[in-house]
Scaffold this active site. Structure first.
Site, mmCIF file in Angstrom:
data_model
loop_
_atom_site.group_PDB
_atom_site.id
_atom_site.type_symbol
_atom_site.label_atom_id
_atom_site.label_comp_id
_atom_site.label_asym_id
_atom_site.label_seq_id
_atom_site.Cartn_x
_atom_site.Cartn_y
_atom_site.Cartn_z
ATOM 1 N N GLU A 279 0.806 -1.415 0.217
ATOM 2 C CA GLU A 279 -0.497 -0.429 0.122
ATOM 3 C C GLU A 279 1.072 1.199 -0.052
ATOM 4 O O GLU A 279 0.313 2.490 -0.518
ATOM 5 C CB GLU A 279 -0.712 0.268 0.858
ATOM 6 C CG GLU A 279 -2.489 0.424 0.695
ATOM 7 C CD GLU A 279 -3.287 0.220 2.301
ATOM 8 O OE1 GLU A 279 -4.351 -0.093 2.028
ATOM 9 O OE2 GLU A 279 -3.046 0.927 3.275
ATOM 10 N N HIS B 82 7.574 -27.200 -0.812
ATOM 11 C CA HIS B 82 7.114 -28.678 -1.413
ATOM 12 C C HIS B 82 5.306 -28.016 -2.691
ATOM 13 O O HIS B 82 4.985 -28.428 -3.096
ATOM 14 C CB HIS B 82 6.478 -29.565 -0.677
ATOM 15 C CG HIS B 82 7.508 -29.878 0.269
ATOM 16 N ND1 HIS B 82 7.888 -31.079 0.086
ATOM 17 C CD2 HIS B 82 8.500 -29.671 0.948
ATOM 18 C CE1 HIS B 82 9.435 -31.150 0.268
ATOM 19 N NE2 HIS B 82 9.614 -30.534 1.066
ATOM 20 N N LYS C 227 -14.509 0.429 -3.972
ATOM 21 C CA LYS C 227 -15.242 1.057 -3.126
ATOM 22 C C LYS C 227 -16.688 1.666 -3.804
ATOM 23 O O LYS C 227 -17.474 1.370 -3.804
ATOM 24 C CB LYS C 227 -15.198 1.736 -1.762
ATOM 25 C CG LYS C 227 -13.875 1.120 -0.808
ATOM 26 C CD LYS C 227 -13.469 2.106 0.606
ATOM 27 C CE LYS C 227 -12.322 1.927 0.806
ATOM 28 N NZ LYS C 227 -11.388 2.456 1.745
HETATM 29 O O1 PA5 Z 1 -3.590 1.526 5.870
HETATM 30 C C1 PA5 Z 1 -5.005 1.373 5.042
HETATM 31 O O2 PA5 Z 1 -4.685 2.852 5.268
HETATM 32 C C2 PA5 Z 1 -6.183 0.698 5.005
HETATM 33 O O3 PA5 Z 1 -5.512 -0.845 5.396
HETATM 34 C C3 PA5 Z 1 -7.029 0.534 6.563
HETATM 35 O O4 PA5 Z 1 -6.625 0.635 7.950
HETATM 36 C C4 PA5 Z 1 -7.907 -0.097 5.671
HETATM 37 O O5 PA5 Z 1 -8.870 0.009 4.705
HETATM 38 C C5 PA5 Z 1 -9.335 0.254 7.627
HETATM 39 O O6 PA5 Z 1 -9.957 1.482 7.286
HETATM 40 P P1 PA5 Z 1 -10.142 1.717 8.347
HETATM 41 O O7 PA5 Z 1 -8.959 1.960 9.240
HETATM 42 O O8 PA5 Z 1 -10.695 3.665 8.362
HETATM 43 O O9 PA5 Z 1 -12.022 1.489 8.518
#
Ligand code: PA5
Length: 435
Positions: free
Chosen positions: A288, A309, A423
């Site tokens: 990310e 394996h 989303k």
């Molecule tokens: O690292 C990130 O920003 C995402 O993985 C969020 O943690 C994830 O989408 C969850 O978001 P939130 O904590 O707003 O529910």
């Protein structure tokens, strides 16, 4: 600080010391950005000082809440997704028995929700919750993420039916934004104990905030030691200026050198099955942070010897596009020797007297030699053992190196614009107003 080392001895000779030193000025510049906050993403650098600079009053309250809820819960449901659950799960799964769900101790067993929309998962969870006393931590920084919101609605309804509204209120803790979001509104209106995720700490960097610390404390692990390990690693990452002394700078330099040489995939490899969620957390952190503008190493993972394996053939002989980072844990928490057998029908008496760790270490060394000879560059990350202190070191090391590596790659490591695309489509398909 405890022994913690990034070894580069298995890099190909044309990508050795000289190449690492060539990229060093860029890594140093990246470090300056992290410490001065003068580059893109600088409003999300709160994690850099977290191990030193945290709310001590809140930390004590958190430990007290963990104790209060532990006393009346056999299960603790952690609701969250991505950065709001992977950090806690990584630490808990690294430390607990692999068979903890079957051999329960005094402490609550942690179950997860909000990370999936699988319908059967929830019906199975509700069947379990019918039988066991439980409490809930609902975690969402934005407070508006669909998966945890749906899970919380389902679990909250079950909890209120099981215990009544007043007792349910005593069994829920909310971890969210200080001011905004639907979860914040619910928590205020219902009067749940609340913890704040600092504005300047993004989800994937939030394990050392209540997001990770509350579930880890609930599971019975030592959050003071976790913070101590992170604190000691922070000092090294911030103060040391050479590649040899600073493992985060070395790791960031090596992965950028390898990426520039044409490597596309990094596999985090461990020989311990209880580290699989460390790999999941690491994948989110690096994927990310760096997967932007059509750039970045694709983070992948292997568990050896299990995956040798299944994936071993490809790694040894398939397309040459990967590097490996081998996480070598030197000492196990316990020992299991190979017993002797007079008949030796299985032919493994040559292993008698060796511990499984010795055998596993030979499997890892053998794998390194094989993969290096097959053209896979290998980095080794060596730690002494797995406990709260070392996990604290690993967390801070990987986070700091991720910031260094992302800036060296030339992206903003602290945003995640790509996560929004699915989303919008999902909301449109579900008929959410405004989509
Ligand atoms: O690292 C990130 O920003 C995402 O993985 C969020 O943690 C994830 O989408 C969850 O978001 P939130 O904590 O707003 O529910």
């Amino acid at each position: 600080m405890e022994h913690f080392n990034v070894k580069t001895g298995h890099l190909p000779s044309n990508l050795g010391q000289e190449s690492l030193y060539q990229v060093l000025p860029e890594v140093k510049k990246a470090k300056e950005h992290l410490l001065k906050g003068d580059a893109a993403g600088n409003d999300f650098l709160g994690w850099v000082n977290l191990p030193e600079d945290y709310d001590h009053e809140e930390f004590c309250r958190l430990k007290a809440d963990a104790q209060r809820l532990s006393a009346k819960s056999k299960l603790f449901v952690v609701i969250g997704i991505g950065g709001s659950y992977l950090g806690a799960r990584m630490v808990i799964e690294a430390l607990q028995s692999e068979f903890a769900s079957m051999v329960r101790g005094e402490k609550p067993y942690i179950v997860y929700a909000g990370h999936t929309l699988g319908e059967d998962y929830y019906s199975q969870l509700l069947t379990l919750l019918d039988r066991e006393d439980y409490s809930v931590a609902v975690i969402s920084k934005s407070g508006t993420t669909t998966e945890p919101a749906v899970a919380f609605r389902i679990v909250k309804a079950h909890l209120e039916k099981k215990y009544g509204k007043e007792e349910a209120r005593q069994r829920i803790v909310a971890i969210t934004d200080a001011r905004k979001g639907a979860l914040h509104t619910i928590a205020v209106q219902e009067g749940y104990p609340m913890y704040v995720i600092p504005d300047n700490v993004g989800g994937r960097f939030s394990v050392l905030t209540p997001v990770g610390l509350l579930p880890i404390a609930m599971a019975g692990y030592d959050v003071d030691q976790l913070m101590q390990g992170a604190r000691d690693m922070r000092k090294v990452c911030i103060e040391k200026e050479t590649l040899e002394e600073n493992p985060a700078m070395m790791y960031a330099a090596a992965r950028n050198v390898l990426y520039r040489s044409g490597v596309k995939v990094e596999m985090l490899v461990s020989a311990l099955p209880n580290l699989r969620y460390l790999a999941e957390w690491w994948k989110q952190l690096y994927g990310e942070s760096e997967g932007k503008e059509h750039k970045g190493l694709l983070p992948h993972s292997l568990s050896i010897t299990t995956d040798l394996h299944s994936m071993g053939q490809y790694v040894q002989d398939g397309e040459r596009l990967m590097m490996e980072t081998m996480l070598h844990v030197k000492q196990p928490a316990t020992h299991v020797p190979v017993p002797t057998d007079e008949k030796n029908l299985d032919g493994i008496n040559y292993l008698v007297g060796k511990s499984l760790t010795e055998i596993n270490d030979c499997a890892m060394q053998g794998t390194i030699e094989a993969h290096v000879s097959g053209g896979v560059p290998v980095l080794e990350l060596e730690v002494e053992r797995i406990d709260e202190y070392v996990l604290g070191q690993l967390i801070y090391f990987f986070e700091f190196a991720c910031g260094l590596s992302g800036y060296t790659l030339g992206v903003n490591p602290f945003d995640q614009p790509g996560v929004e695309a699915y989303k919008k489509n999902m909301f449109r398909l579900l008929g959410k107003p405004g989509f």
